[in-house]
Design a protein around this motif. Structure first.
Motif, PDB file in Angstrom:
ATOM      1  N   PRO A  75      10.083   2.081  11.322  1.00 31.69           N
ATOM      2  CA  PRO A  75       9.530   3.088   9.894  1.00 31.69           C
ATOM      3  C   PRO A  75       9.721   4.693  10.484  1.00 31.69           C
ATOM      4  O   PRO A  75       9.321   4.830  11.758  1.00 31.69           O
ATOM      5  CB  PRO A  75       8.499   2.515   9.686  1.00 31.69           C
ATOM      6  N   PRO A  76       9.610   5.731   9.578  1.00 32.01           N
ATOM      7  CA  PRO A  76      10.259   7.108   9.811  1.00 32.01           C
ATOM      8  C   PRO A  76       8.225   6.803   9.833  1.00 32.01           C
ATOM      9  O   PRO A  76       7.244   6.541   9.796  1.00 32.01           O
ATOM     10  CB  PRO A  76      10.205   7.632   7.919  1.00 32.01           C
ATOM     11  N   ASP A  77       8.296   8.483  10.736  1.00 26.96           N
ATOM     12  CA  ASP A  77       6.183   8.541  11.448  1.00 26.96           C
ATOM     13  C   ASP A  77       5.990   9.387   9.324  1.00 26.96           C
ATOM     14  O   ASP A  77       5.230   9.746   8.974  1.00 26.96           O
ATOM     15  CB  ASP A  77       6.678  10.158  11.645  1.00 26.96           C
ATOM     16  N   TYR A  78       6.984   9.809   8.697  1.00 25.77           N
ATOM     17  CA  TYR A  78       6.013  10.869   7.359  1.00 25.77           C
ATOM     18  C   TYR A  78       7.319  10.826   6.501  1.00 25.77           C
ATOM     19  O   TYR A  78       8.680   9.788   5.879  1.00 25.77           O
ATOM     20  CB  TYR A  78       6.156  11.904   7.698  1.00 25.77           C
ATOM     21  N   GLY A  79       6.379  10.661   5.256  1.00 19.21           N
ATOM     22  CA  GLY A  79       7.327  10.524   3.951  1.00 19.21           C
ATOM     23  C   GLY A  79       7.350   9.373   2.942  1.00 19.21           C
ATOM     24  O   GLY A  79       7.706   8.964   1.872  1.00 19.21           O
ATOM     25  N   TRP A  80       5.960   8.886   2.946  1.00 21.40           N
ATOM     26  CA  TRP A  80       5.602   7.798   2.427  1.00 21.40           C
ATOM     27  C   TRP A  80       5.130   7.960   1.332  1.00 21.40           C
ATOM     28  O   TRP A  80       4.327   9.181   0.722  1.00 21.40           O
ATOM     29  CB  TRP A  80       4.399   6.982   3.319  1.00 21.40           C
ATOM     30  N   LEU A  81       5.564   7.361   0.532  1.00 17.25           N
ATOM     31  CA  LEU A  81       4.813   6.973  -0.963  1.00 17.25           C
ATOM     32  C   LEU A  81       3.817   5.885  -0.924  1.00 17.25           C
ATOM     33  O   LEU A  81       4.026   4.963  -0.502  1.00 17.25           O
ATOM     34  CB  LEU A  81       6.015   6.680  -2.168  1.00 17.25           C
ATOM     35  N   GLU A 105      -4.130   4.501  -1.258  1.00 22.40           N
ATOM     36  CA  GLU A 105      -5.347   5.958  -1.610  1.00 22.40           C
ATOM     37  C   GLU A 105      -4.151   6.619  -0.389  1.00 22.40           C
ATOM     38  O   GLU A 105      -3.971   6.998   0.256  1.00 22.40           O
ATOM     39  CB  GLU A 105      -6.386   4.902  -1.335  1.00 22.40           C
ATOM     40  N   ASP A 106      -4.014   7.629  -1.864  1.00 21.65           N
ATOM     41  CA  ASP A 106      -3.457   9.018  -1.635  1.00 21.65           C
ATOM     42  C   ASP A 106      -4.842   9.438   0.186  1.00 21.65           C
ATOM     43  O   ASP A 106      -5.756   9.800  -0.726  1.00 21.65           O
ATOM     44  CB  ASP A 106      -3.363  10.100  -2.287  1.00 21.65           C
ATOM     45  N   PRO A 107      -4.447  10.267   0.450  1.00 27.21           N
ATOM     46  CA  PRO A 107      -2.943  10.639   1.195  1.00 27.21           C
ATOM     47  C   PRO A 107      -2.028   9.465   2.075  1.00 27.21           C
ATOM     48  O   PRO A 107      -2.598   8.885   2.342  1.00 27.21           O
ATOM     49  CB  PRO A 107      -3.095  11.845   1.876  1.00 27.21           C
ATOM     50  N   PRO A 108      -0.929   9.487   1.241  1.00 24.90           N
ATOM     51  CA  PRO A 108      -0.360   8.512   2.327  1.00 24.90           C
ATOM     52  C   PRO A 108      -0.229   8.460   3.464  1.00 24.90           C
ATOM     53  O   PRO A 108      -0.030   9.804   4.093  1.00 24.90           O
ATOM     54  CB  PRO A 108       1.086   8.360   1.889  1.00 24.90           C
ATOM     55  N   PRO A 109      -0.099   8.146   4.746  1.00 23.56           N
ATOM     56  CA  PRO A 109      -0.568   7.996   6.520  1.00 23.56           C
ATOM     57  C   PRO A 109       0.588   8.930   6.509  1.00 23.56           C
ATOM     58  O   PRO A 109       2.428   8.786   5.705  1.00 23.56           O
ATOM     59  CB  PRO A 109      -0.205   6.394   6.964  1.00 23.56           C
ATOM     60  N   TYR A 153       0.856  -1.091  -0.055  1.00 23.93           N
ATOM     61  CA  TYR A 153       0.170   0.073  -0.082  1.00 23.93           C
ATOM     62  C   TYR A 153       1.502   1.568  -0.423  1.00 23.93           C
ATOM     63  O   TYR A 153       0.355   2.221  -0.999  1.00 23.93           O
ATOM     64  CB  TYR A 153      -0.713   0.389   1.148  1.00 23.93           C
ATOM     65  N   TYR A 154       1.710   1.255   0.530  1.00 23.21           N
ATOM     66  CA  TYR A 154       3.208   2.715   0.845  1.00 23.21           C
ATOM     67  C   TYR A 154       4.312   2.080   1.319  1.00 23.21           C
ATOM     68  O   TYR A 154       4.925   0.844   1.495  1.00 23.21           O
ATOM     69  CB  TYR A 154       2.789   3.368   1.754  1.00 23.21           C
ATOM     70  N   GLN A 155       5.256   2.616   0.531  1.00 21.81           N
ATOM     71  CA  GLN A 155       6.502   2.726   0.474  1.00 21.81           C
ATOM     72  C   GLN A 155       7.710   3.062   0.961  1.00 21.81           C
ATOM     73  O   GLN A 155       7.231   4.627   0.872  1.00 21.81           O
ATOM     74  CB  GLN A 155       7.222   1.856  -0.255  1.00 21.81           C
ATOM     75  N   HIS A 156       8.448   4.352   1.688  1.00 27.19           N
ATOM     76  CA  HIS A 156       9.265   4.287   2.466  1.00 27.19           C
ATOM     77  C   HIS A 156      10.472   4.096   2.005  1.00 27.19           C
ATOM     78  O   HIS A 156      11.253   3.568   1.983  1.00 27.19           O
ATOM     79  CB  HIS A 156       8.967   5.332   3.588  1.00 27.19           C
TER      80      HIS A 156
END
Length: 115
Positions: free
Chosen positions: A38-44, A50-54, A25-28
């Motif tokens: 895992p980082p808090d933000y900056g996910w693709l 679904e956008d926006p990433p968490p 669903y999301y990657q970083h």
């Protein structure tokens, strides 16, 4: 191959987790300082996301009540202490290369003393 590590928020395939059978669903793509958690933000967003990433929020390690000292980390620290690992690294036959390669272990054991 790149030495950078990737984090994924995905549904792992029951039979072959960590393969292209997972649903991502999301990657970083992590920076060096983001490789341990895992980082808090900056996910693709991946194709199945679904956008926006968490934006993630770190709460704490979830351990059942009464099991705080029965985690893998505590078992490893106990084993290392009982088997004299620090004495082997810093003892009479001390070698600077061994010491330099043992910093993560020493930091880990020191951190477990504060846990």
């Amino acid at each position: 191959r790149s030495q950078q590590k990737w984090w994924f928020l995905s549904e792992a395939d029951a039979d072959q987790p960590g393969t292209d059978k997972d649903i991502d669903y999301y990657q970083h793509k992590s920076k060096k300082w983001q490789e341990k958690k895992p980082p808090d933000y900056g996910w693709l967003t991946c194709r199945s996301g679904e956008d926006p990433p968490p934006v993630l929020k770190s709460l704490s390690v979830m351990v059942p009540p009464g099991e705080e000292y029965n985690t893998l980390e505590h078992k490893l620290a106990k084993w290392a202490i009982e088997n004299g690992v620090i004495e082997l690294v810093l003892g009479d036959s001390i070698h600077r290369e061994i010491v330099s390669r043992s910093t993560e272990l020493i930091k880990f054991l020191a951190g477990m003393c504060n846990a």
